[in-house]
Design a protein around this motif. Structure first.
Motif, mmCIF file in Angstrom:
data_model
loop_
_atom_site.group_PDB
_atom_site.id
_atom_site.type_symbol
_atom_site.label_atom_id
_atom_site.label_comp_id
_atom_site.label_asym_id
_atom_site.label_seq_id
_atom_site.Cartn_x
_atom_site.Cartn_y
_atom_site.Cartn_z
ATOM 1 N N ALA A 1 -6.358 -5.892 2.523
ATOM 2 C CA ALA A 1 -6.597 -5.027 1.359
ATOM 3 C C ALA A 1 -8.033 -5.177 0.869
ATOM 4 O O ALA A 1 -8.308 -5.177 -0.324
ATOM 5 C CB ALA A 1 -5.617 -5.375 0.239
ATOM 6 N N LYS B 1 0.844 -1.198 0.000
ATOM 7 C CA LYS B 1 0.000 0.000 0.000
ATOM 8 C C LYS B 1 0.877 1.243 0.000
ATOM 9 O O LYS B 1 2.005 1.220 0.491
ATOM 10 C CB LYS B 1 -0.927 0.022 1.214
ATOM 11 N N THR B 2 0.319 2.312 -0.531
ATOM 12 C CA THR B 2 1.017 3.599 -0.570
ATOM 13 C C THR B 2 0.191 4.628 0.173
ATOM 14 O O THR B 2 -0.991 4.828 -0.133
ATOM 15 C CB THR B 2 1.225 4.063 -2.026
ATOM 16 N N GLU B 3 0.796 5.261 1.168
ATOM 17 C CA GLU B 3 0.142 6.330 1.920
ATOM 18 C C GLU B 3 0.610 7.666 1.366
ATOM 19 O O GLU B 3 1.788 7.845 1.063
ATOM 20 C CB GLU B 3 0.490 6.245 3.407
ATOM 21 N N VAL C 1 -4.895 6.453 0.966
ATOM 22 C CA VAL C 1 -4.140 5.220 0.856
ATOM 23 C C VAL C 1 -4.508 4.573 -0.482
ATOM 24 O O VAL C 1 -5.665 4.605 -0.910
ATOM 25 C CB VAL C 1 -4.428 4.264 2.046
ATOM 26 N N TRP D 1 -3.854 1.060 -3.194
ATOM 27 C CA TRP D 1 -3.343 -0.293 -3.387
ATOM 28 C C TRP D 1 -3.971 -0.879 -4.652
ATOM 29 O O TRP D 1 -4.923 -0.309 -5.212
ATOM 30 C CB TRP D 1 -3.620 -1.177 -2.172
#
Length: 343
Positions: A193, A113-115, A120, A122
């Motif tokens: 997720a 995941k990318t914050e 967020v 994914w």
């Protein structure tokens, strides 16, 4: 007297002193009743003192459909009654909650995941064969954004001219996930997720415009880029001689916990809040745009007291306002309509 080399028999069980402490009496839960602060009336204030923050009674219940701009998953959970198994007074067996053995070893690795900046991201990959369905309903995310900007909670379609003239994100809004289909199965396998109603699809197979993404959803395999907004965010408003009005109305209502909460009921077309909204729209920061229905949780560090928050809104020239998106709602309409196609 006992014969030599012979020991005394042990005392009977009832002769042993019971050194165990008696169970402590069950503590009674103290119910703290909070007196709801009286609504700050406008009596006694002259028109010159009216600085903008007009407080009014909430005029309608929350009837908006699920949306990322109003999808507070935590608040939705507050409405659900607690079962005995989930109550703090019932402790679950961790061996049942966290299984071991082949079930754990066969689980896939966590999804990366990318914050970033209150969101967020994914990826979700699905592949179907034969008559299999992806199993979710979606709609045009820009249309939902524009409708909320205009204060329209009717869920009616936005006309093409308005949609073309207003700014909004190119995305698809997930409205419903059907059980037994591919996305539901993904959620069961990838617990870290899971996709929920209110999440946004911002990319499908590398395509990023709404029309292209809708076309790609007809493919036999799809790679989805999912975006979810954080439940809470902060905006800063600074009054000035040129712009003294904060530019929004809010109302008091009683929350599910019995505590008085403040909710924005209207964003004026002119004022500090609309100016900040326009700045975030220009930057593409859709998740920082404030809508009617959002909850005011704090102002300048003042939290937990609706009366004190209201006073701080009227007093301060610099407002650091902590907001929470309003609760998510399940759709009541027929998701088989053309505005909410199922895949």
């Amino acid at each position: 007297a006992l014969p030599p080399n012979e020991e005394a028999p042990p005392p009977p069980p009832h002769a042993e002193a019971d050194v165990r402490r008696p169970p402590a009496p069950e503590e009674k839960e103290q119910k703290i009743e909070e007196a709801a602060p009286a609504a700050a009336g406008r009596g006694g204030e002259s028109d010159d003192e009216d600085d903008d923050v007009e407080e009014e009674k909430a005029r309608r219940p929350d009837t908006a459909p699920c949306s990322p701009y109003g999808a507070g998953q935590e608040e939705q959970a507050e409405k659900q009654p607690r079962s005995a198994a989930s109550s703090p007074s019932h402790v679950r067996d961790r061996r049942q909650t966290f299984p071991t053995g082949p079930e754990v070893s066969n689980r896939p690795p966590p999804i990366p995941k990318t914050e970033g900046d209150g969101c967020v991201f994914w990826n979700v990959s699905l592949k179907r064969s034969g008559n299999e369905r992806y199993g979710f309903a979606h709609c045009n995310g820009k249309a939902d954004f524009v409708r909320r900007r205009l204060g329209d909670f009717s869920d009616e379609p936005v006309d093409k001219e308005t949609l073309a003239n207003e700014a909004g994100p190119d995305c698809l809004l997930i409205r419903k996930i059907m059980e037994g289909f591919l996305l539901h199965e993904w959620n069961k396998i990838h617990l870290d997720a899971r996709v929920k109603p209110g999440d946004l699809i911002v990319e499908v197979n590398g395509k990023r415009t709404t029309s292209e993404m809708q076309q790609e959803l007809r493919s036999e395999a799809i790679d989805l880029r999912i975006q979810r907004f954080h439940d809470r965010f902060t905006v800063v408003l600074e009054k000035s001689p040129e712009q003294p009005k904060l530019g929004f109305k809010f109302g008091r209502r009683e929350g599910h916990s019995g505590k008085t909460i403040l909710k924005i009921t209207e964003v004026a077309p002119v004022g500090l809040l609309e100016s900040v909204n326009q700045e975030n729209i220009a930057k593409g920061h859709w998740h920082l745009v404030v809508f009617a229905g959002m909850r005011i949780e704090g102002v300048n560090g003042v939290e937990g007291d609706a009366g004190r928050i209201t006073a701080e809104l009227r007093r301060a020239d610099r407002i650091e306002m902590k907001l929470r998106r309003n609760e998510a709602h399940r759709l009541q309409r027929d998701t088989s309509s053309s505005r909410s196609p199922q895949r």
